[in-house]
Design an enzyme around this catalytic site. Structure first.
Site, mmCIF file in Angstrom:
data_model
loop_
_atom_site.group_PDB
_atom_site.id
_atom_site.type_symbol
_atom_site.label_atom_id
_atom_site.label_comp_id
_atom_site.label_asym_id
_atom_site.label_seq_id
_atom_site.Cartn_x
_atom_site.Cartn_y
_atom_site.Cartn_z
ATOM 1 N N VAL A 140 -9.714 41.646 7.613
ATOM 2 C CA VAL A 140 -8.856 41.876 8.787
ATOM 3 C C VAL A 140 -9.184 43.210 9.464
ATOM 4 C CG1 VAL A 140 -6.464 42.179 9.555
ATOM 5 C CG2 VAL A 140 -7.013 40.423 7.854
ATOM 6 N N LYS B 95 6.421 34.894 4.355
ATOM 7 C CA LYS B 95 6.372 34.785 5.822
ATOM 8 C C LYS B 95 7.721 34.331 6.371
ATOM 9 C CE LYS B 95 1.384 33.902 5.743
ATOM 10 N NZ LYS B 95 0.383 32.838 5.565
ATOM 11 N N GLY C 246 -12.760 29.863 2.123
ATOM 12 C CA GLY C 246 -12.144 31.198 2.212
ATOM 13 C C GLY C 246 -10.730 31.199 2.760
ATOM 14 N N ILE D 94 -1.426 34.211 15.399
ATOM 15 C CA ILE D 94 -0.450 33.660 16.348
ATOM 16 C C ILE D 94 0.575 34.740 16.697
ATOM 17 C CG2 ILE D 94 1.246 31.822 16.723
ATOM 18 C CD1 ILE D 94 -0.107 30.331 14.341
HETATM 19 N N1 HSE Z 1 -3.948 32.053 2.189
HETATM 20 C C1 HSE Z 1 -3.241 32.204 3.433
HETATM 21 C C2 HSE Z 1 -3.257 30.863 4.170
HETATM 22 C C3 HSE Z 1 -3.866 33.298 4.249
HETATM 23 O O1 HSE Z 1 -3.911 29.937 3.668
HETATM 24 O O2 HSE Z 1 -2.611 30.720 5.178
HETATM 25 C C4 HSE Z 1 -2.989 33.856 5.317
HETATM 26 O O3 HSE Z 1 -1.818 34.446 4.843
#
Ligand code: HSE
Length: 384
Positions: free
Chosen positions: A11, A187, A169, A118
């Site tokens: 990131v 989240k 990934g 987003i």
């Molecule tokens: N492993 C998470 C996903 C990455 O698959 O959305 C982002 O938080």
């Protein structure tokens, strides 16, 4: 005012590239590994950033809790604005970091911590200024959506689809965070804090994983109920409080969520005034998340100010949100809320009456003790 980025991983490097290409002044990048392409911009000493008065915006993209917390709290205390993509940090230290930012008259922004690329939290926050949010709900994990999409569209098995998500990934280093729901729980907690102007922790989010979902479940719910499956997080006002939960969910095939493919995310807010707004895109990855981190930095660079509200105490009550559930189990002990039981060999396919989220999660603990492969999914009601 100049910028600094802590961490030059996926990131951080994405944000650096986006910012420098667009001409924004990134003076320093902190990383413990050498990166020749960064030249003099790279430092391995955080004090070079902390004690540089030209640097007013610090972006944290290190991840984890200990180093990130130490750096972010020092930067805020030194009067620097902080932006972070670190959902673990935001979830764990929200109250404290928010207070530290307010006390020092600086901003704490974390748009990229939920929804990746987003601009979900950014727009949720704008809506909260003049609307009452009733519910936030959606697909907040790319790995589980990729797995479901591969099973539904391509007939893959769960374990095959998970291996592919790891190879591409998308999955966390330990995919348990994805398939057992902790990633979505974080989240949802972050989203609920904004939506309901409060401070909740990820532990308050009831979570049931996707790991026991099988192709045979998909075939059953599709044939019997005409439903498909998505892995959804919810934060909803109910009664005097809010419900917070993460569950596999049976949805209609023509719903927006059912048409979110691959590793994309889609999360919606339901406002009393605005109705439903849905936000779709890449929830992870170098450029989507890096760009979102950069956007928060640019907002501050351009003079954005914080919307400051005192958080309210809100009761989390998962006993008040009710819906029907589908259960597949070999456990023999029946619950009195079973409405319909269909036995195929030693497997029971069950539909419950309307019960609370808390009742279902309590029952799931007992079902899993008897049959560790038990699976359940909530029925998302038909829209009005
Ligand atoms: N492993 C998470 C996903 C990455 O698959 O959305 C982002 O938080």
């Amino acid at each position: 005012m100049k910028m600094a980025i802590l961490g030059y991983g996926v990131v951080g490097s994405g944000a650096y590239e986006v910012l420098t290409k667009a001409g924004y002044p990134v003076k320093r990048v902190l990383d413990i590994r050498p990166h020749a392409e960064l030249g003099d911009v790279l430092t391995m000493n955080f004090d070079d950033i902390l004690h540089d008065d030209e640097i007013g915006i610090v972006a944290e993209a290190i991840g984890g809790l200990s180093a990130s917390y130490a750096f972010v709290s020092k930067a805020l205390a030194a009067g620097k604005h902080v932006v972070t993509s670190n959902k673990h940090l935001v979830c764990h230290y929200y109250r404290e970091l928010r207070e530290l930012a307010a006390k020092n008259g600086v901003m704490l922004r974390f748009t990229s911590s939920a929804g990746g690329g987003i601009p979900w939290l950014y727009n949720l926050k704008r809506c909260v200024r003049c609307d009452r949010i009733e519910k936030v709900m959606g697909i907040l994990n790319g790995t589980t959506n990729f797995i479901l999409d591969a099973m539904i569209r391509d007939g893959r098995r769960f374990d095959e689809a998970l291996s592919e998500a790891q190879r591409l990934g998308y999955a966390e280093a330990n995919p348990s965070a994805d398939i057992d729901g902790n990633d979505v729980a974080r989240k949802i907690a972050i989203s609920a804090n904004i939506a309901f102007n409060t401070v909740v922790s990820e532990e308050m989010v009831l979570t049931f994983g996707l790991r026991n979902f099988r192709k045979s479940d998909l075939a059953y719910v599709s044939e019997k109920f005409g439903r498909t499956v998505r892995y959804l997080g919810y934060g909803a006002r109910v009664g005097e409080g809010i419900a917070l939960f993460v569950e596999p969910t049976l949805i209609l095939p023509d719903s927006l969520e059912a048409n979110v493919g691959k590793n994309n995310n889609m999360i919606s807010l339901f406002g009393e005034v605005v109705g439903r707004l849905a936000f779709y895109g890449q929830g992870a990855g170098k450029y989507p998340t890096g760009l979102s981190l950069a956007q928060d930095m640019i907002d501050i660079y351009n003079g954005a100010t914080a919307y400051l509200y005192e958080p309210e105490e809100v009761t989390v009550d998962n006993g008040a949100y009710r819906r029907k559930y589908f259960i597949r189990t070999k456990a023999q002990t029946p619950f009195d809320f079973y409405d319909h039981v269909d036995r195929v060999g030693d497997v029971s396919y069950i539909v419950t009456r309307e019960i609370s989220v808390a009742e279902m999660h309590d029952a799931a603990h007992l079902l899993l003790e008897e049959d560790a492969d038990s699976f359940f999914a909530g029925f998302e009601p038909q829209p009005d």
